[in-house]
Design an enzyme around this catalytic site. Structure first.
Site, PDB file in Angstrom:
ATOM      1  N   LYS A 182       0.855  -1.187   0.000  1.00  0.00           N
ATOM      2  CA  LYS A 182       0.000   0.000   0.000  1.00  0.00           C
ATOM      3  C   LYS A 182       0.892   1.240   0.000  1.00  0.00           C
ATOM      4  O   LYS A 182       1.741   1.414   0.884  1.00  0.00           O
ATOM      5  CB  LYS A 182      -0.866  -0.044   1.255  1.00  0.00           C
ATOM      6  CG  LYS A 182      -2.156   0.696   1.186  1.00  0.00           C
ATOM      7  CD  LYS A 182      -2.931   0.340   2.433  1.00  0.00           C
ATOM      8  CE  LYS A 182      -4.207   1.050   2.565  1.00  0.00           C
ATOM      9  NZ  LYS A 182      -4.766   0.883   3.911  1.00  0.00           N
TER      10      LYS A 182
HETATM   11  C1  E4P Z   1      -8.067   1.904   3.651  1.00  0.00           C
HETATM   12  O1  E4P Z   1      -7.324   1.093   3.169  1.00  0.00           O
HETATM   13  C2  E4P Z   1      -7.826   2.637   4.907  1.00  0.00           C
HETATM   14  O2  E4P Z   1      -7.116   1.799   5.768  1.00  0.00           O
HETATM   15  C3  E4P Z   1      -9.104   2.988   5.630  1.00  0.00           C
HETATM   16  O3  E4P Z   1     -10.245   2.632   4.900  1.00  0.00           O
HETATM   17  C4  E4P Z   1      -9.131   4.363   6.236  1.00  0.00           C
HETATM   18  O4  E4P Z   1     -10.372   4.534   6.898  1.00  0.00           O
HETATM   19  P1  E4P Z   1     -10.627   5.712   7.939  1.00  0.00           P
HETATM   20  O5  E4P Z   1     -10.845   6.976   7.176  1.00  0.00           O
HETATM   21  O6  E4P Z   1     -11.864   5.294   8.674  1.00  0.00           O
HETATM   22  O7  E4P Z   1      -9.406   5.789   8.816  1.00  0.00           O
END
Ligand code: E4P
Length: 237
Positions: free
Chosen positions: A84
């Site tokens: 990622k």
């Molecule tokens: C996606 O890969 C992220 O880890 C995640 O969806 C972020 O979500 P949040 O905005 O609730 O922290």
């Protein structure tokens, strides 16, 4: 639409896998920070034993070499690791280099369709617009999902649109209707998707009616038996 769990909590991932609804997992540094007792690498290795679907492991370096170093190390942990990488100039370069090396990437922190388009061009296999964080600042996050689904369809782009930052069950329905290839959600939202008050009261009602019917049958059978016994003991029977 594939369902990924957005968590680094091993127990939550095990439960979703047992329910048969888990297609993969996304983690990030904030989610890892909520766990304890294991390194990020140990968490990722354990998660990859539970699911054979893509497991996103996020780099924290902000320079290309650092991203490449961290991502290559993650990729060695298991064949289903997806690196990622945050959306940035350096992130795009790292995504492109990972693509050349055959390492799959998930471009994260996407807030506009143009960012998603660039991530796809650079070679990201997953592009992750953050729906909830856009909603939080009074912008409709689902618009970016719809636009990116259209863009990858119109231009026959291989990247999959992953609806991220999902905050509630309605987001899941909307992402599915928008044609998102994947949505990643917290375990709490997955549980919310399962439950409905009418389902709960329906289960209780069916159980109560079943017990009532069995009791009525038992008492009918008991009455018939005692009548038969009484008839058998009558003189001349
Ligand atoms: C996606 O890969 C992220 O880890 C995640 O969806 C972020 O979500 P949040 O905005 O609730 O922290």
């Amino acid at each position: 639409m594939k369902i990924f769990l957005d968590t680094a909590d091993i127990e939550e991932i095990r439960i979703a896998a047992r329910w048969g609804v888990l297609d993969g997992v996304t983690t990030n540094p904030s989610l890892f920070a909520k766990t304890s007792g294991m390194t990020y690498e140990q968490v990722l290795t354990e998660v990859c034993k539970i699911t054979s679907g893509p497991v996103s492991a996020e780099v924290v370096a902000d320079d290309v070499d650092g991203m490449l170093r961290e991502g290559r190390a993650f990729a060695k942990l298991a064949p289903n690791i997806v690196v990622k990488v945050p959306m940035s100039e350096e992130g795009l370069e790292a995504i492109s280099r990972f693509a050349d090396e055959g390492i799959k990437t998930n471009c994260t922190l996407i807030f506009t369709s143009n960012q998603g388009l660039l991530a796809a061009k650079a070679g990201a296999s997953l592009i992750s617009p953050f729906v909830g964080r856009l909603d939080d600042i009074n912008q409709d996050g689902m618009i970016v999902i719809r636009e990116l689904v259209d863009i990858v369809t119109i231009h026959d782009i291989e990247s999959e649109v992953l609806a991220a930052s999902i905050r509630n069950p309605l987001h899941m329905t909307q992402a599915a209707l928008a044609g998102a290839h994947v949505a990643t959600l917290p375990f709490k939202v997955l549980q919310q998707m399962v439950h409905h008050p009418l389902t709960t009261t329906g289960i209780v009602q069916f159980r109560a009616d079943w017990d009532k019917a069995r009791k009525a049958l038992e008492s009918q059978n008991g009455k018939a038996k005692s009548e038969a016994a009484a008839a058998a003991t009558k003189p001349g029977a």
